[in-house]
Design an enzyme around this catalytic site. Structure first.
Site, PDB file in Angstrom:
ATOM      1  N   HIS A 174       0.816  -1.212   0.000  1.00 36.25           N
ATOM      2  CA  HIS A 174       0.000   0.000   0.000  1.00 36.25           C
ATOM      3  C   HIS A 174       0.860   1.278   0.000  1.00 36.25           C
ATOM      4  O   HIS A 174       0.711   2.154  -0.849  1.00 36.25           O
ATOM      5  CB  HIS A 174      -0.872   0.037   1.261  1.00 36.25           C
ATOM      6  CG  HIS A 174      -1.743  -1.147   1.465  1.00 36.25           C
ATOM      7  ND1 HIS A 174      -2.782  -1.460   0.629  1.00 36.25           N
ATOM      8  CD2 HIS A 174      -1.746  -2.107   2.430  1.00 36.25           C
ATOM      9  CE1 HIS A 174      -3.392  -2.548   1.078  1.00 36.25           C
ATOM     10  NE2 HIS A 174      -2.777  -2.965   2.161  1.00 36.25           N
TER      11      HIS A 174
HETATM   12  C1  BDR Z   1      -2.960   1.001   5.231  1.00 39.33           C
HETATM   13  O1  BDR Z   1      -3.248   0.553   6.549  1.00 39.33           O
HETATM   14  C2  BDR Z   1      -2.112   0.011   7.138  1.00 39.33           C
HETATM   15  O2  BDR Z   1      -2.397  -1.217   7.713  1.00 39.33           O
HETATM   16  C3  BDR Z   1      -1.051  -0.082   6.070  1.00 39.33           C
HETATM   17  O3  BDR Z   1       0.217   0.196   6.601  1.00 39.33           O
HETATM   18  C4  BDR Z   1      -1.477   0.958   5.063  1.00 39.33           C
HETATM   19  O4  BDR Z   1      -0.927   2.213   5.388  1.00 39.33           O
HETATM   20  C5  BDR Z   1      -3.732   0.124   4.265  1.00 39.33           C
HETATM   21  O5  BDR Z   1      -5.115   0.247   4.490  1.00 39.33           O
END
Ligand code: BDR
Ligand code: CA
Length: 315
Positions: A235
């Protein structure tokens, strides 16, 4: 090279974003926030990743709770520590004395017009910095956010974790007026390491690649168990790509607003992708002015290949 400050909550994918930013940008600092785990853990994790990779980058602690309500953590995916799955070294340096909010303002003023602020955790630090220093938005070259989604959420059917974890902060950041980029869950959930790519990291020579392979295996297993995904989504690093390889993501300009009150939709990002033109006279709501460049697709394999090369370049 783009000057960048990474505001994060490490977090497996945050760790990758830090390593990538340090190799492919000029990383001026890291600020930590509550999110995937407690602030204490996310700060420790940021320092441990820097120690593992031999990065000498200032780390400033930020906020331990959202603007409203209690902190939400993501232990199902990132484990209790926020970075489970590998034995990481003891941090060899401490956070700097400055609070993250002050550090963000100071760095933005020092690098006026040049600094990209990558916000890849809940947006509490940045919202408070904007409130404390109203000129901050005009000092930044850009704010680039991993957060929100144009389609499904992850923490709820409608909301993505980072925005859900502090929707009031996210609303303030999307409204701040700085040039804003959004890499949302709609794209980032399809942009990740496959099992063979994790195996490739494991075959890398350095201690960093070995530890990252262990971390990514833990993270992939969690993604399989919880979301039935067969990749470990990267992500956070997607938010950095517009400033390194802009050709690997497609964006559209759109208005993004954060739902603050819906019973089912709190924390949802309402992205206007209707392509609405002038001309309708009936009930069709007018489009608001675009406030973000919103990612709609990625060249996932090419992007991940760039990330792997960066990780393998560490000792
Ligand atoms: C986001 O939420 C976190 O768990 C990850 O690091 C990312 O920034 C994804 O939804
Ligand atoms: Ca994150």
């Amino acid at each position: 090279m783009t000057k960048i400050l990474v505001d994060c909550d490490p977090g497996h994918d945050d760790a990758i974003a830090i390593l990538f930013a340090a190799r492919r940008c000029e990383l001026v600092g890291i600020t930590t926030v509550h999110g995937n785990a407690s602030l204490e853990n996310t700060t420790r994790n940021a320092l441990a990743i820097c120690t593992l990779a031999g990065l000498d980058v200032p780390v400033a602690r930020g906020c331990e709770a959202p603007l409203v309500g209690a902190a939400t953590h993501a232990g199902d995916i990132h484990g209790r520590s926020g970075l489970d799955g590998a034995v990481l070294p003891e941090p060899d340096h401490a956070p700097i004395d400055a609070h993250a909010v002050d550090f963000i303002i100071e760095q933005a003023e020092r690098h006026k017009g040049e600094l990209v602020l990558a916000v890849v955790g809940p947006q509490t630090n940045v919202a408070l910095a904007l409130r404390r220093e109203p000129r901050l938005a005009s000092w930044l070259k850009a704010i680039t956010i991993m957060g929100g989604s144009t389609t499904v959420g992850n923490i709820t059917p409608a909301a993505e974790f980072n925005v859900y974890a502090d929707p009031e902060a996210a609303a303030a950041v999307f409204a701040c007026g700085a040039p804003t980029w959004m890499a949302g869950y709609n794209v980032t959930r399809q942009t990740g390491f496959t099992q063979p790519e994790i195996d490739r990291l494991r075959r890398g020579r350095g201690r960093t690649a070995a530890a990252i392979a262990d971390l990514m295996q833990f993270y992939l297993d969690g993604q399989r168990r919880v979301f039935g995904l067969d990749i470990a989504p990267m992500h956070d690093v997607c938010a950095i790509f517009p400033f390194v390889r802009p050709d690997l993501l497609t964006h559209v300009e759109a208005s993004v607003e954060v739902e603050l009150s819906g019973r089912l939709t709190r924390g949802m990002t309402v992205c206007d992708l209707r392509n609405k033109r002038a001309g309708a006279t009936g009930a069709i709501q007018e489009a608001r002015r675009p406030n973000a460049r919103v990612a709609t697709s990625s060249d996932a394999r090419a992007l991940i290949s760039e990330v792997i090369d960066a990780v393998l370049s560490y000792p």
